[in-house]
Design an enzyme around this catalytic site. Structure first.
Site, PDB file in Angstrom:
ATOM      1  N   LYS A 200       5.168  -5.952   2.043  1.00  0.00           N
ATOM      2  CA  LYS A 200       3.853  -5.935   1.393  1.00  0.00           C
ATOM      3  C   LYS A 200       2.812  -5.521   2.423  1.00  0.00           C
ATOM      4  O   LYS A 200       2.659  -6.167   3.461  1.00  0.00           O
ATOM      5  CB  LYS A 200       3.530  -7.327   0.845  1.00  0.00           C
ATOM      6  CG  LYS A 200       2.160  -7.426   0.185  1.00  0.00           C
ATOM      7  CD  LYS A 200       1.955  -8.797  -0.442  1.00  0.00           C
ATOM      8  CE  LYS A 200       0.554  -8.954  -0.980  1.00  0.00           C
ATOM      9  NZ  LYS A 200       0.328 -10.301  -1.546  1.00  0.00           N
ATOM     10  N   LYS A 252       5.126  -3.091  -2.003  1.00  0.00           N
ATOM     11  CA  LYS A 252       3.815  -3.211  -2.635  1.00  0.00           C
ATOM     12  C   LYS A 252       2.770  -2.688  -1.683  1.00  0.00           C
ATOM     13  O   LYS A 252       2.791  -3.134  -0.524  1.00  0.00           O
ATOM     14  CB  LYS A 252       3.561  -4.683  -2.978  1.00  0.00           C
ATOM     15  CG  LYS A 252       2.185  -4.974  -3.558  1.00  0.00           C
ATOM     16  CD  LYS A 252       2.023  -6.462  -3.826  1.00  0.00           C
ATOM     17  CE  LYS A 252       0.630  -6.748  -4.392  1.00  0.00           C
ATOM     18  NZ  LYS A 252       0.406  -8.154  -4.647  1.00  0.00           N
TER      19      LYS A 252
HETATM   20  C1  PBG Z   1      -2.220 -12.129  -2.915  1.00  0.00           C
HETATM   21  C2  PBG Z   1      -2.205 -11.154  -4.040  1.00  0.00           C
HETATM   22  C3  PBG Z   1      -2.534  -9.821  -3.984  1.00  0.00           C
HETATM   23  C4  PBG Z   1      -2.440  -9.300  -5.240  1.00  0.00           C
HETATM   24  C5  PBG Z   1      -2.000 -10.303  -6.041  1.00  0.00           C
HETATM   25  N1  PBG Z   1      -1.872 -11.463  -5.277  1.00  0.00           N
HETATM   26  C6  PBG Z   1      -2.841  -8.973  -2.844  1.00  0.00           C
HETATM   27  C7  PBG Z   1      -3.781  -9.487  -1.877  1.00  0.00           C
HETATM   28  O1  PBG Z   1      -4.936  -9.815  -2.200  1.00  0.00           O
HETATM   29  O2  PBG Z   1      -3.383  -9.554  -0.729  1.00  0.00           O
HETATM   30  C8  PBG Z   1      -2.792  -7.910  -5.614  1.00  0.00           C
HETATM   31  C9  PBG Z   1      -2.281  -7.467  -6.890  1.00  0.00           C
HETATM   32  C10 PBG Z   1      -2.875  -6.176  -7.258  1.00  0.00           C
HETATM   33  O3  PBG Z   1      -3.688  -5.605  -6.518  1.00  0.00           O
HETATM   34  O4  PBG Z   1      -2.519  -5.719  -8.339  1.00  0.00           O
HETATM   35  N2  PBG Z   1      -1.023 -12.877  -2.788  1.00  0.00           N
HETATM   36 ZN    ZN Z   2      -1.595 -14.739  -1.417  1.00  0.00          ZN
END
Ligand code: PBG
Ligand code: ZN
Length: 329
Positions: A200, A252
């Site tokens: 990620k 991701k």
């Molecule tokens: C954090 C989280 C993120 C997303 C969902 N939960 C990323 C972040 O802020 O680091 C992003 C999902 C999206 O952008 O669709 N755990």
């Molecule tokens: Zn988180």
């Protein structure tokens, strides 16, 4: 006789008709591949539209059952649940409260449609008052890895007891898969798979999500999420999670990281998932609204590219729309 068969015609003779193209197509997206992310917010009574993501809402708990049933009726077989908490504290303790939001939405979703694969996003950022994905250090500048793992074990146990079908840890803590596997296995949940957010990236593509859902967070996650510049490390991160027992690996965001997906796929026998994130969704919506691209064609091309790169599963806010388009094709 002159040779009129040009080299490129060897390819073109399988492209002449749509039936031929269907016959030889290498990759195909179906509703079976799709996972729908859902945001459920505490203490609201009506859906709240996310302005940068037209068509995406934060739903009240009272409507979660209907939303899950609607997705199931369209052929969506898996949902990924995000709770948006109003009971925030320094460590996100509501996530391991048996009556807390995470446990409640798991139970509600399972009850609404027992066959639906209910996956919980297991993190802390929607439940901490500072918005980080775990316990922060004294200066508030970084997340404490091992303290966060202890809390993650408590959270995962409560999620399992609430009936979750799959655990999806997204916090990018080192050792998180091993910690989760241990707590699941010793508590009688060895049958529950773990889909790791294994690679990620710290990404600007999460912008619309954070604006809409995570407004308390002002910092960066650069000290725990991955640097977009690093391809070798991207592979190593996913391989580490596979060694720790991850059942499904994930990259991701998606569109800008197809090389990373392909590289991991070449090195694992685990199913691979991709998260088509908020910024990717928002860009297509904005482009379509401006009349400069064909939304459906762009979405299907993107999804097909994920399959071609090696993804078995696709997490996307477009899941229901894609299921509709496939039905009407
Ligand atoms: C954090 C989280 C993120 C997303 C969902 N939960 C990323 C972040 O802020 O680091 C992003 C999902 C999206 O952008 O669709 N755990
Ligand atoms: Zn988180």
């Amino acid at each position: 006789m002159t040779n009129t068969v040009t080299p490129e015609f060897r390819f073109r003779r399988l492209r002449r008709t749509s039936a031929l193209r269907d016959l030889v197509r290498e990759n195909q997206v179906t509703a079976n591949d799709l996972i729908l992310p859902l945001f459920i917010e505490e203490d609201i009574t009506e859906p709240v539209a996310i302005s940068s993501m037209p068509g995406v809402f934060r739903y009240p708990e009272s409507q979660l059952a209907d939303v899950v049933q609607r997705a199931w009726s369209k052929g969506i077989k898996a949902v990924l649940l995000f709770g948006v908490s109003t009971h925030k504290d320094a460590c996100g303790s509501d996530t391991w409260n048996k009556g807390g939001l995470m446990a409640r939405i798991i139970r509600t979703a399972k009850q609404a449609q027992p066959e639906m694969i209910v996956i919980s996003d297991n993190c802390f950022c929607e439940y901490t008052d500072h918005g980080h994905c775990g316990v922060v250090n004294e200066q508030g500048t970084d997340v404490e890895n091992d303290l966060t793992l202890e809390n993650l074990q408590k959270q995962v146990l409560v999620a399992a007891q609430a009936g979750v079908d799959m655990i999806a840890p997204s916090g990018m803590m080192d050792g998180m898969i091993l910690a989760i596997r241990q707590v699941l296995d010793v508590n009688g949940f060895s049958h529950i798979p773990v889909m790791s957010y294994s690679t990620k990236f710290a990404s600007a593509f999460y912008g619309p999500f954070r604006d809409a859902v995570d407004s308390t967070f002002k910092g960066t996650r650069d000290s725990y999420q991955m640097d977009a510049a690093n391809g070798r490390e991207a592979l190593a991160e996913s391989m580490q999670d596979e060694m720790e027992g991850a059942d499904i690996l994930m990259v991701k965001p998606g569109t800008a990281y197809l090389d990373v997906i392909a590289n991991i796929k070449a090195n694992t026998d685990r199913p691979m998932a991709v998260y088509h994130v908020s910024g990717e969704y928002a860009m297509i919506k904005a482009g379509a609204a401006a009349g400069v691209i064909d939304e459906q064609a762009i979405v299907m091309e993107t999804m097909t590219a994920f399959k071609r790169a090696g993804c078995d599963l696709i997490i996307t806010y477009y899941a229901e729309a894609i299921a509709d388009w496939l039905d009407n094709a």
